[in-house]
Scaffold this motif. Structure first.
Motif, short mmCIF file in Angstrom:
data_model
loop_
_atom_site.label_atom_id
_atom_site.label_comp_id
_atom_site.label_asym_id
_atom_site.label_seq_id
_atom_site.Cartn_x
_atom_site.Cartn_y
_atom_site.Cartn_z
N LYS A 1 9.30 5.69 7.49
CA LYS A 1 8.18 4.75 7.57
C LYS A 1 7.74 4.35 6.18
O LYS A 1 7.68 5.18 5.27
CB LYS A 1 7.00 5.37 8.32
CG LYS A 1 5.81 4.43 8.49
CD LYS A 1 4.66 5.11 9.22
CE LYS A 1 3.48 4.18 9.38
NZ LYS A 1 2.35 4.84 10.08
N ASP B 1 4.61 3.41 4.22
CA ASP B 1 3.18 3.56 4.50
C ASP B 1 2.37 2.39 3.93
O ASP B 1 2.92 1.47 3.33
CB ASP B 1 2.66 4.90 4.01
CG ASP B 1 2.62 5.03 2.49
OD1 ASP B 1 2.72 4.01 1.78
OD2 ASP B 1 2.47 6.17 2.00
N SER B 2 1.06 2.43 4.14
CA SER B 2 0.18 1.31 3.76
C SER B 2 0.15 1.07 2.26
O SER B 2 -0.23 -0.01 1.81
CB SER B 2 -1.24 1.56 4.28
OG SER B 2 -1.77 2.77 3.72
N LYS B 3 0.52 2.07 1.48
CA LYS B 3 0.53 1.93 0.02
C LYS B 3 1.89 1.51 -0.51
O LYS B 3 2.10 1.43 -1.71
CB LYS B 3 0.09 3.23 -0.65
CG LYS B 3 -1.34 3.64 -0.33
CD LYS B 3 -1.71 4.91 -1.08
CE LYS B 3 -3.18 5.26 -0.87
NZ LYS B 3 -3.48 5.61 0.52
#
Length: 518
Positions: free
Chosen positions: A340, A342-344
């Protein structure tokens, strides 16, 4: 490659003025310059800058490979085949930031500039690469000049990943910090048409980041650190049972592999050992019941050990674990963990586990996990730390310049005089470069220089002052040329810096990158 008709550079305001005008201000030019076709693209959001800096560990810096794509040619130099670089206005320049009190060392009695260093990036195959570059004068002390092909991938039509600049780079060390790229500014004749007459780029960077020594932590500290965008790594090590047992008794994480059905027992078997075995995300999610933990080869719930009579059935869910990985590790991973982004923007793999019970004497593989984090500190602005070279454009050919960089690859005949770990220099008079039609290089200039590939992006410096270690940027190494086809590189070329180049430089030199988040 894309193709288009080569544009003509027409002189502005009549005849050329042969004398150099030193010290023009950054915000105003002494004459009107042509409006360039600027391609400006973001590189790294400020929130990810510390993570990108932390990505470049000393081992990655040392193992990165020189970037040689589109940078070496064998072309005969002749009067008929020489480029015809032309000015489009009067010669002019912007003064450098003076920084005479610091040094990147000496080479053959020359004081090396600490403004010069390496740019590092990750290519589209996930390989760490590097070129050369230099800090250059700018309003916010945040600008790096290098070759366009060292920042922008013309095959994928986007900038490379994880771009950083390390001034004064020496054998894997970053004495003045690591400067993460925020925005790249280049000419669209390079980004769109792959025209090496415009093979230059000006990169705005964030404040420098100095890495602190790596330290070992527990998994909880590691996860909290990487969840905030910090950099950490996991080390998985096969061990014997005694080491595994001591490690997990201290609260460390581990797992057991190669568990066969003959080794498995039930949770109430006398002397049973509880172990974690990895499952895929979908199998794990389908398991009903609570999520348990492991400590000292025993099952826990909410951090508290359970009596063996209360151990759950084999196959019950254990706590998952998130691992931060590099792009290449992410791309190569085949499971069973879940990949995955991630948001960062970090590449992660989540590992899911279920509990099994085995005999203590089972012939299985024991693995323990150790965790390390790297913390960073703000090192301040690039130009405040190392200074910045001046900038000159529309200069006549025949001027003497120094060029600096980190050549590394062997000559075409196999001789390898450079390591790539230390800065080298050449000195020569600018002249016509060979026409290299494959790269649309028709208006470049060159100096005699035995640099091999690796020096791409390094500066051509006019009026270099040995005592101050500053001069005027008048080009960046673009192509490495064997002009007499004898198997030895003998020239390096640069795009001719004219009014269009100055227009892109001036645009970039007035951009603010903002402060790094704390």
């Amino acid at each position: 490659m894309n193709s288009r008709v080569k544009r003509l550079a027409l002189p502005l305001g009549g005849a050329l003025v042969a004398t150099s005008m030193i010290g023009a201000s950054l915000s105003t030019a002494a004459q009107a310059a042509p409006k360039p076709d600027i391609e400006s693209a973001p590189l790294t959001p400020s929130g990810n800058a510390k993570a990108i800096a932390g990505y470049w560990t000393a081992s990655k810096l040392r193992s990165a490979k020189s970037f040689v794509a589109d940078s070496t040619v064998s072309a005969k130099l002749s009067k008929a085949g020489a480029t015809k670089a032309a000015a489009d206005g009067k010669p002019n320049s912007v003064a450098p930031i003076g920084e005479e009190g610091k040094s990147a060392g000496r080479s053959k009695n020359l004081n090396l500039p600490i403004t010069v260093g390496k740019v590092f990036f990750v290519d589209d195959k996930g390989q760490e690469r590097w070129c050369s570059g230099t800090s250059v004068q700018s309003k916010y002390r945040n600008l790096v000049a290098t070759a366009g092909h060292c920042v922008y991938d013309t095959d994928t039509n986007k900038p490379y990943d994880n771009f950083v600049f390390i001034p004064g780079y020496y054998q894997g060390k970053a004495p003045w910090g690591i400067y993460v790229g925020a925005k790249v500014n280049s000419h669209d004749d390079f980004t769109v048409f792959e025209d090496y007459d415009y093979d230059y780029a000006f990169v705005n960077v964030y404040n420098g980041i100095k890495q602190q020594p790596e330290r070992e932590v527990d998994y909880k500290t590691y996860k909290a650190h990487v969840d905030k965008g910090g950099v950490g790594r996991e080390d998985a090590k096969p061990v014997d049972f005694e080491t595994y047992d001591r490690w997990t008794q201290k609260g460390g994480l581990g797992k057991v592999e190669n568990v066969s059905s003959e080794d498995e027992v039930g949770p109430q078997y006398k002397g049973a050992v509880a172990v974690a075995t990895e499952a895929d995300k979908w199998t794990w999610e389908k398991v009903d019941g609570d999520v348990y933990g492991l400590k000292d080869d025993k099952v826990t719930r909410d951090g508290k050990p359970l009596a063996q009579d209360d151990w759950p059935k084999s196959g019950s869910k254990l706590e998952s674990r998130v691992e931060n990985v590099t792009k290449s590790e992410y791309d190569d991973y085949k499971g069973p963990g879940y990949r995955k982004l991630d948001s960062k923007g970090n590449y992660t793999i989540t590992h899911y586990y279920v509990v099994k019970y085995i005999k203590k004497t089972a012939s299985v593989k024991y693995v323990i996990f150790r965790y390390y984090i790297t913390t960073v500190a703000d090192a301040g602005r690039l130009g405040d730390n190392v200074g910045g070279q001046g900038f000159a454009w529309n200069q006549t050919l025949g001027k003497k310049v120094f060029t600096f960089g980190y050549p590394t690859l062997p000559h075409l005949d196999g001789d390898k005089p450079y390591s790539g770990h230390t800065m080298k220099w050449c000195y020569g008079k600018t002249g016509a470069a060979p026409v290299v039609s494959a790269y649309k290089a028709e208006e470049q200039q060159a100096i005699k220089c035995a640099f091999t590939p690796g020096a791409s992006g390094g500066p051509f410096l006019l009026q270099y002052k040995n005592s101050r270690r500053t001069g005027y940027l008048n080009g960046v190494v673009s192509l490495t040329v064997d002009s007499d086809k004898n198997g030895r590189y003998d020239r390096v070329t640069t795009p001719y810096f004219n009014g269009e180049t100055y227009g892109i430089y001036k645009f970039a030199a007035n951009l603010w990158t903002g402060k790094l988040p704390s």
